[in-house]
Design a protein around this motif. Structure first.
Motif, PDB file in Angstrom:
ATOM      1  N   TYR A   1      11.377 -17.292   4.368  1.00 57.74           N
ATOM      2  CA  TYR A   1      11.444 -17.177   5.827  1.00 57.74           C
ATOM      3  C   TYR A   1      11.651 -15.700   6.196  1.00 57.74           C
ATOM      4  O   TYR A   1      12.597 -15.050   5.728  1.00 57.74           O
ATOM      5  CB  TYR A   1      12.587 -18.019   6.366  1.00 57.74           C
ATOM      6  CG  TYR A   1      12.772 -17.915   7.855  1.00 57.74           C
ATOM      7  CD1 TYR A   1      11.846 -18.465   8.732  1.00 57.74           C
ATOM      8  CD2 TYR A   1      13.887 -17.259   8.399  1.00 57.74           C
ATOM      9  CE1 TYR A   1      12.019 -18.375  10.110  1.00 57.74           C
ATOM     10  CE2 TYR A   1      14.062 -17.154   9.767  1.00 57.74           C
ATOM     11  CZ  TYR A   1      13.125 -17.714  10.619  1.00 57.74           C
ATOM     12  OH  TYR A   1      13.300 -17.617  11.978  1.00 57.74           O
ATOM     13  N   SER A   2      10.762 -15.191   7.004  1.00 63.97           N
ATOM     14  CA  SER A   2      10.822 -13.791   7.424  1.00 63.97           C
ATOM     15  C   SER A   2      11.375 -13.704   8.840  1.00 63.97           C
ATOM     16  O   SER A   2      10.858 -14.354   9.767  1.00 63.97           O
ATOM     17  CB  SER A   2       9.420 -13.163   7.374  1.00 63.97           C
ATOM     18  OG  SER A   2       8.892 -13.218   6.075  1.00 63.97           O
ATOM     19  N   LEU A   3      12.432 -12.889   9.000  1.00 69.22           N
ATOM     20  CA  LEU A   3      13.031 -12.702  10.304  1.00 69.22           C
ATOM     21  C   LEU A   3      12.335 -11.569  11.059  1.00 69.22           C
ATOM     22  O   LEU A   3      11.623 -10.745  10.475  1.00 69.22           O
ATOM     23  CB  LEU A   3      14.519 -12.399  10.167  1.00 69.22           C
ATOM     24  CG  LEU A   3      15.420 -13.598   9.815  1.00 69.22           C
ATOM     25  CD1 LEU A   3      15.310 -13.958   8.348  1.00 69.22           C
ATOM     26  CD2 LEU A   3      16.875 -13.284  10.179  1.00 69.22           C
ATOM     27  N   ALA A   4      12.591 -11.523  12.355  1.00 72.83           N
ATOM     28  CA  ALA A   4      11.954 -10.503  13.185  1.00 72.83           C
ATOM     29  C   ALA A   4      12.392  -9.101  12.808  1.00 72.83           C
ATOM     30  O   ALA A   4      11.644  -8.133  12.998  1.00 72.83           O
ATOM     31  CB  ALA A   4      12.259 -10.775  14.663  1.00 72.83           C
ATOM     32  N   ASN A   5      13.623  -8.938  12.276  1.00 72.41           N
ATOM     33  CA  ASN A   5      14.126  -7.609  11.908  1.00 72.41           C
ATOM     34  C   ASN A   5      13.643  -7.153  10.535  1.00 72.41           C
ATOM     35  O   ASN A   5      14.054  -6.104  10.045  1.00 72.41           O
ATOM     36  CB  ASN A   5      15.656  -7.585  11.945  1.00 72.41           C
ATOM     37  CG  ASN A   5      16.270  -8.637  11.032  1.00 72.41           C
ATOM     38  OD1 ASN A   5      15.574  -9.296  10.260  1.00 72.41           O
ATOM     39  ND2 ASN A   5      17.582  -8.811  11.147  1.00 72.41           N
ATOM     40  N   GLY A   6      12.790  -7.950   9.888  1.00 68.00           N
ATOM     41  CA  GLY A   6      12.251  -7.561   8.593  1.00 68.00           C
ATOM     42  C   GLY A   6      13.007  -8.129   7.410  1.00 68.00           C
ATOM     43  O   GLY A   6      12.543  -8.009   6.267  1.00 68.00           O
ATOM     44  N   ASN A   7      14.176  -8.727   7.649  1.00 69.30           N
ATOM     45  CA  ASN A   7      14.918  -9.357   6.563  1.00 69.30           C
ATOM     46  C   ASN A   7      14.253 -10.678   6.171  1.00 69.30           C
ATOM     47  O   ASN A   7      13.547 -11.296   6.974  1.00 69.30           O
ATOM     48  CB  ASN A   7      16.364  -9.611   6.968  1.00 69.30           C
ATOM     49  CG  ASN A   7      17.096  -8.325   7.303  1.00 69.30           C
ATOM     50  OD1 ASN A   7      16.633  -7.229   6.975  1.00 69.30           O
ATOM     51  ND2 ASN A   7      18.224  -8.440   7.983  1.00 69.30           N
ATOM     52  N   THR A   8      14.479 -11.118   4.941  1.00 65.65           N
ATOM     53  CA  THR A   8      13.858 -12.355   4.456  1.00 65.65           C
ATOM     54  C   THR A   8      14.898 -13.230   3.762  1.00 65.65           C
ATOM     55  O   THR A   8      15.834 -12.734   3.121  1.00 65.65           O
ATOM     56  CB  THR A   8      12.710 -12.070   3.472  1.00 65.65           C
ATOM     57  OG1 THR A   8      13.217 -11.290   2.373  1.00 65.65           O
ATOM     58  CG2 THR A   8      11.587 -11.314   4.147  1.00 65.65           C
TER      59      THR A   8
END
Length: 266
Positions: free
Chosen positions: A124-131
């Motif tokens: 799952y990829s978050l909007a801030n670039g974290n996964t």
């Protein structure tokens, strides 16, 4: 050996189905002769081995990509193996041109085995670039083996002398999750945890012929059950300082507990 594959897509989901089968057979014969130092034949032995194995593997793989870029992969595989065989041996005493049967033996073995493995991973990829990545695995293996040993009197029928039976089953369950921070192109920081539960069960039995009756022989810890529970926490950091220099650091904590139960062990 034959294989059948089928793959297709349904919207954002792709999948692959596969079936593989194999059949093997092995037949061997041997004739052994034993001589004295002066070259006189005194003993002869015949052996015949017949072995057969059959297996098939059914597997399925699928992948689905969500609108937000997250991806789910699932896979499963089932394997069935059947092995069986027999071995017959006859020994003869030789005196001149006369052969006398000394001993006839027959052994048979059967060993069916099943294995199942199901696994998957979700990213799952978050909007801030974290996964966030989660992986899970479940597997189970079971087998049932029996071996029988016979004596065959001259001119008579086979007499069962010994019977061995062994059943076993093992399982593994693993869940692992990791979170990765986006700290820049050359920096990777990851933290996560893992939990695993492993089990093993085994039951062995032995029977021997006593005056024409099969009698069970007591074995040490013939039925046992082992269970392991494991927890792990980890964190790591890597920095690609230059093309030739990579710096890495990590910390892992693990706790494991093993329990064993059985008729003679606890």
């Amino acid at each position: 050996n034959s294989t059948l594959n089928y793959s297709s897509n349904i919207g954002a989901m792709s999948y692959l189905l596969s079936l593989e089968g194999q059949l093997d057979r092995d037949i061997e014969t041997a004739d052994d002769r034993f001589f004295t130092e002066d070259g006189t034949l005194v003993e002869r032995a015949d052996e015949a081995v017949n072995e057969k194995s059959r297996s098939y593997v059914l597997s399925a793989n699928t992948s689905y990509e969500f609108i937000n870029g997250s991806k789910l992969n699932l896979n499963a595989q089932f394997t069935r193996e059947d092995e069986s065989g027999s071995e017959r041996s006859s020994e003869y005493l030789v005196s001149g041109n006369t052969e006398t049967i000394d001993e006839n033996q027959l052994s048979r073995e059967n060993e069916p085995e099943d294995s199942l493995e199901i696994g998957g991973d979700y990213r799952y990829s978050l909007a801030n670039g974290n996964t966030l990545t989660t992986v899970f695995i479940y597997s189970r293996n079971s087998s049932s083996e029996d071996g029988s040993f016979y004596q065959i009197p001259v001119g008579g029928t086979a007499i069962l002398q010994e019977l061995q039976i062994e059943d076993s089953e093992s399982t593994e369950k693993i869940v692992r999750s990791a979170y990765e921070w986006n700290l820049g192109e050359n920096h990777v920081f990851e933290s996560g945890g893992e939990m695993a539960i492993n089990t093993s069960e085994q039951d062995a039995r032995l029977f021997e012929n006593e005056n024409g009756d099969l009698v069970e022989i007591t074995l040490f810890n013939q039925a046992s059950d082992i269970r392991e529970t494991r927890y792990e926490a980890f964190t790591s950091y890597s920095w690609q300082a230059t093309e030739q220099l990579l710096l890495e650091s990590s910390l892992e904590l693990e706790y494991s507990e093993i329990e064993q139960q059985g008729g003679d062990v606890s």
